[in-house]
Design a protein around this motif. Structure first.
Motif, short mmCIF file in Angstrom:
data_model
loop_
_atom_site.label_atom_id
_atom_site.label_comp_id
_atom_site.label_asym_id
_atom_site.label_seq_id
_atom_site.Cartn_x
_atom_site.Cartn_y
_atom_site.Cartn_z
N SER A 165 0.81 -1.22 0.00
CA SER A 165 0.00 0.00 0.00
C SER A 165 0.84 1.27 0.00
O SER A 165 0.36 2.33 -0.42
CB SER A 165 -0.91 0.02 1.23
OG SER A 165 -1.71 -1.13 1.31
N LEU A 166 2.06 1.19 0.50
CA LEU A 166 2.99 2.32 0.56
C LEU A 166 4.40 1.78 0.43
O LEU A 166 4.68 0.65 0.88
CB LEU A 166 2.89 3.06 1.91
CG LEU A 166 1.69 3.93 2.23
CD1 LEU A 166 1.71 4.30 3.72
CD2 LEU A 166 1.71 5.20 1.40
N VAL A 167 5.29 2.59 -0.12
CA VAL A 167 6.70 2.19 -0.18
C VAL A 167 7.54 3.30 0.45
O VAL A 167 7.45 4.46 0.08
CB VAL A 167 7.16 1.95 -1.63
CG1 VAL A 167 8.62 1.47 -1.63
CG2 VAL A 167 6.28 0.93 -2.32
N MET A 168 8.36 2.90 1.43
CA MET A 168 9.27 3.82 2.09
C MET A 168 10.64 3.71 1.42
O MET A 168 11.16 2.60 1.24
CB MET A 168 9.38 3.48 3.58
CG MET A 168 10.26 4.42 4.38
SD MET A 168 10.50 3.89 6.11
CE MET A 168 8.85 4.08 6.78
N LEU A 169 11.23 4.87 1.08
CA LEU A 169 12.52 4.92 0.38
C LEU A 169 13.54 5.63 1.26
O LEU A 169 13.68 6.86 1.20
CB LEU A 169 12.37 5.67 -0.95
CG LEU A 169 11.26 5.20 -1.90
CD1 LEU A 169 11.14 6.15 -3.08
CD2 LEU A 169 11.54 3.77 -2.37
N PRO A 170 14.27 4.93 2.13
CA PRO A 170 15.27 5.59 2.98
C PRO A 170 16.42 6.14 2.14
O PRO A 170 17.02 5.43 1.34
CB PRO A 170 15.75 4.46 3.91
CG PRO A 170 14.78 3.34 3.73
CD PRO A 170 14.19 3.48 2.38
N MET A 171 16.72 7.43 2.32
CA MET A 171 17.81 8.10 1.61
C MET A 171 18.75 8.68 2.65
O MET A 171 18.59 9.81 3.11
CB MET A 171 17.25 9.20 0.71
CG MET A 171 16.17 8.76 -0.26
SD MET A 171 16.78 7.74 -1.61
CE MET A 171 17.74 8.93 -2.53
N PRO A 172 19.78 7.92 3.07
CA PRO A 172 20.58 8.36 4.22
C PRO A 172 21.57 9.48 3.92
O PRO A 172 22.03 10.15 4.83
CB PRO A 172 21.31 7.08 4.64
CG PRO A 172 21.39 6.27 3.39
CD PRO A 172 20.14 6.57 2.61
N LEU A 173 21.91 9.70 2.64
CA LEU A 173 22.95 10.70 2.35
C LEU A 173 22.79 11.24 0.94
O LEU A 173 22.01 10.73 0.14
CB LEU A 173 24.34 10.09 2.55
CG LEU A 173 24.58 8.69 1.95
CD1 LEU A 173 24.86 8.77 0.48
CD2 LEU A 173 25.70 7.99 2.70
N ASP A 174 23.54 12.32 0.67
CA ASP A 174 23.50 12.97 -0.63
C ASP A 174 24.82 12.75 -1.35
O ASP A 174 25.87 13.21 -0.90
CB ASP A 174 23.23 14.47 -0.44
CG ASP A 174 23.02 15.19 -1.77
OD1 ASP A 174 23.17 14.54 -2.82
OD2 ASP A 174 22.72 16.39 -1.74
N TYR A 175 24.74 12.03 -2.47
CA TYR A 175 25.93 11.79 -3.30
C TYR A 175 25.99 12.74 -4.49
O TYR A 175 26.61 12.45 -5.50
CB TYR A 175 25.92 10.35 -3.83
CG TYR A 175 26.52 9.32 -2.89
CD1 TYR A 175 27.74 9.55 -2.26
CD2 TYR A 175 25.87 8.12 -2.66
CE1 TYR A 175 28.28 8.60 -1.42
CE2 TYR A 175 26.40 7.16 -1.82
CZ TYR A 175 27.61 7.40 -1.20
OH TYR A 175 28.15 6.46 -0.36
N GLY A 176 25.32 13.86 -4.39
CA GLY A 176 25.37 14.84 -5.47
C GLY A 176 24.72 14.33 -6.73
O GLY A 176 23.58 13.85 -6.72
N PRO A 177 25.43 14.39 -7.88
CA PRO A 177 24.84 13.98 -9.16
C PRO A 177 24.35 12.53 -9.16
O PRO A 177 23.36 12.20 -9.82
CB PRO A 177 25.99 14.17 -10.15
CG PRO A 177 26.88 15.19 -9.52
CD PRO A 177 26.79 14.94 -8.05
N VAL A 178 25.06 11.65 -8.43
CA VAL A 178 24.63 10.25 -8.37
C VAL A 178 23.27 10.14 -7.70
O VAL A 178 22.37 9.43 -8.17
CB VAL A 178 25.68 9.40 -7.62
CG1 VAL A 178 25.19 7.96 -7.47
CG2 VAL A 178 27.01 9.43 -8.35
N SER A 179 23.08 10.86 -6.59
CA SER A 179 21.80 10.86 -5.90
C SER A 179 20.70 11.46 -6.75
O SER A 179 19.54 11.03 -6.71
CB SER A 179 21.91 11.62 -4.57
OG SER A 179 22.74 10.94 -3.67
#
Length: 703
Positions: A384-398
């Motif tokens: 019913s829902l999807v959680m997308l954990p994003m722990p850090l910022d890799y700049g262009p890759v992110s």
């Protein structure tokens, strides 16, 4: 209840007059004019009123409202406080439908200001012209790009969307609006100020019928008119539109601050929360949570039995997300074989293919796999829902990852929810916002928002309360126990047979007629807690014991309550032993009306405060839902081999008490049954003690 006005002239007027238009850019009148002329898409007729200038910014001005050639639908008042009443009277005289009063300096300043507000209210009532404010920032219709407001932020907060906002505070309302920075879109915003006429309830009711509003968010400091608020909430529930509410004033400090800010009644926090649950209103704890939950509901509607998935590339973040999900009582979905097969085909052998899905760093080196694998998870029938954990910022890759996830959202029937855990918000975060995926800023907040979303799907609408019996306190009279029990018996509750004895000899005679064992209780409407002073003796099996008990309870009353009026002693047949003791009460909340409280007796109520509440009416089905909310409910079901209690009789008794109060909601101040003993299945429920308090005007003979 009815009485709601058509507010279309406020949100999309064909003609407007700005009273107090000004050349001074930083003034209220100047900023409001700039918002209408420079930053709004207003295509109607605009009139300006300025008492000293023939024109402002090259636009012709009238000296007074009375000089206008025709009556505008909407007036926006931006003159100093001393000139507001004159402007309002002139607006009413020419037939203006609604006035927005931006000016402050009224009820929030003291008695003199409240007196002027009383004049405003009287004018609205006598003419039918509706007033919005005073002391408000105005109204904003983002979907139509209309700002009848002095806010300098109007031009910057223009992301349209499906969420309508009705708040009592301007600062917190604008805070919600600026969640546009993470992709939240809003249809309307009203901040009601001092609510001399129109209240938050009026705007909730309007949004319930507005086709461009799907979810309603509100911040409340107080509710001035409980029945009106309930009617608005009922309209939203009937329209299938979730209401997400933040109620300020749930602690003693908050109640004092809210009262000083809006002068609204804050009410009982417990009763407010009970009313919210009953009406399907989702109560949240902070402004960020309001945005999280409202945005989720705007992106998808919850169904019963909702399950979620966790999908990410960091094993640690996925594990922490699963932990937060588990602590919130949320169930992870089990994937269908087809979903697992797709994951196995696209992801490396060392990836975790269960739920949570840990894709590992392959999504960083080969982001093309994200779209198919994430879409497969999102389309799984159990999810019913999807959680997308994003722990850090890799700049262009992110950024590339975010772009692929946004592409997967377009293939998904359910919301994909990024959880941006890093303090660094770069291009990837902004891409999620532009895709209107509304990143949540912590796993804890995400789990909490998911829990609210799921709970909404489990909500079962029952009998909707109407605020019966709401109103200020008045003089009351407490009935004697015998009178109170007679009232309950006549309403269908089971009450042990008993009579008042005036002497010890009469007490013995009554006991013999009833049959032993009996109870003897002091009979006095002035003594509410009889057992506390030794005024109750139970389990009497002989005439001598009854005679001694009669004297003992009278002596205890004389010693502890010498001023009390004593009617004698109530001699009652003992109820069957065993079972569970229940506290059941109905009391009057001055804002929201009659409210029922139930809980298991003894320490469950006194120490653990394990109770459930509902506004009336409560039928047997709603009573069952109340009981299931109690932490001690397993005791009623029969814990560790004990016989289950007679829940059918208990629910029937609760419904009977509700029906009794429903029949005379203005007359009954309070009923407390403590205890109501419920026996094993089939044995029934017995009223053992009660205190009934009536409004004096309704306190005639009972029975």
């Amino acid at each position: 209840m009815s009485g709601f006005s058509d507010l279309a002239p406020l949100f999309d007027p064909r003609s407007v007059v700005l009273v107090g238009a000004s050349e001074r850019a930083a003034s209220v009148g100047g900023r409001t004019l700039a918002n209408i002329v420079d930053h709004s898409d207003f295509r109607g007729t605009l009139h300006l009123v300025n008492a000293t200038r023939p024109e402002v910014r090259g636009l012709a001005c009238h000296r007074r409202v009375a000089d206008l050639p025709s009556a505008p639908e909407l007036a926006v008042i931006a003159v100093p406080a001393a000139g507001v009443m004159e402007a309002l009277r002139e607006c009413a005289a020419i037939g203006v439908k609604i006035c927005v009063i931006l000016t402050s300096g009224f009820g929030e300043t003291g008695e003199e200001g409240r007196a002027v507000e009383t004049e405003m209210k009287a004018l609205a009532q006598s003419t039918g012209m509706r007033l919005y404010g005073p002391n408000c920032p105005g109204v904003t219709n983002i979907n139509k790009r209309l700002g009848f407001t002095f806010s300098p932020a109007f031009k910057d907060d223009l992301r349209p969307g499906p969420i309508g906002l009705a708040t009592q505070g301007g600062g917190l309302g604008r805070n919600l609006m600026q969640a546009m920075e993470r992709g939240a879109g809003f249809a309307l915003w009203c901040s009601t100020g001092n609510e001399v006429d129109l209240q938050v309830a009026d705007f909730i009711h309007y949004m319930a019928g507005a086709p461009d509003v799907q979810v309603i968010g509100t911040i409340l400091e107080g509710i001035k008119d409980g029945p009106r608020f309930l009617a608005a909430a009922r309209a939203a529930a009937e329209a299938g539109k979730p209401v997400v509410a933040l109620k300020v004033g749930r602690s003693e400090y908050g109640m004092k601050a809210a009262a000083s800010h809006t002068a609204s009644l804050t009410g009982s926090a417990e009763v407010n929360s009970a009313a919210f649950r009953q009406m399907g209103i989702i109560e949240v704890d902070d402004v960020d949570e309001l945005v999280d939950v409202a945005s989720l509901l705007a992106r998808g509607r919850p169904q019963r039995g909702a399950r979620i998935a966790v999908f990410g590339s960091s094993g640690g973040a996925c594990a922490l997300a699963a932990d937060m999900v588990g602590q919130a009582g949320i169930v992870l979905a089990g994937f269908a074989p087809e979903t697992t097969a797709t994951l196995a085909e696209k992801l490396p052998s060392f990836a975790a293919l269960g739920n949570p899905v840990d894709t590992t760093t392959v999504t960083l080196t080969n982001p093309s796999v994200i779209e198919e694998t994430l879409a497969a998870v999102a389309n799984d029938p159990a999810v019913s829902l999807v959680m997308l954990p994003m722990p850090l910022d890799y700049g262009p890759v992110s950024l590339t990852v975010a772009e692929r996830m946004a592409a997967a959202q377009r293939l998904s029937p359910v919301p994909l929810v990024p959880v941006w855990m890093s303090e660094r918000t770069g291009a990837a975060y902004r891409h999620f916002a532009e895709a209107e995926m509304v990143p949540i800023r912590s796993l804890r907040n995400a789990a909490k928002a998911f829990r609210r979303f799921i709970d909404r799907g489990e909500w079962e609408p029952g009998a909707m309360p109407r605020g019966m019996g709401a109103g200020p306190p008045g003089p009351t009279r407490t009935l004697s126990e015998a009178e109170g029990k007679a009232m309950l018996r006549s309403s269908g509750l089971v009450v042990p047979e008993g009579r008042i004895a005036r002497s010890d000899t009469e007490a013995v005679e009554i006991a013999a007629e009833l049959g032993f064992p009996v109870a003897v209780k002091i009979a006095s409407a002035d003594i509410l807690h009889k057992s506390d002073i030794g005024g109750v003796v139970l389990g009497l099996r002989t005439a001598e014991a009854v005679r001694a008990a009669f004297e003992a309870v009278r002596e205890a009353a004389r010693r502890h309550e010498p001023a009390a009026r004593i009617d004698g002693a109530l001699v009652e047949r003992m109820a069957p032993s065993g079972g569970q003791e229940i506290l059941l009460s109905v009391s009057r909340d001055p804002v929201l009306g009659q409210v029922m409280t139930c809980g298991l007796g003894g320490i469950h109520v006194e120490l653990l405060r394990d109770v459930s509440r509902r506004l009336l009416p409560v039928d047997a089905a709603e009573a069952g839902r109340m009981l299931r909310e109690l932490r001690g409910f397993p005791l009623l079901q029969g814990l560790r081999g004990a016989a289950p209690c007679d829940l059918e009789a208990l629910c029937a008794a609760m419904a009977a008490v509700s029906a009794l109060v429903e029949a005379r909601p203005e007359g009954i101040e309070e009923i407390e049954i403590n205890p109501l003993r419920v026996g094993a299945a089939g044995e029934g429920a017995w009223v053992l003690d009660t205190v009934v308090t009536l409004r004096e005007k309704d306190a005639g003979p009972c029975g």
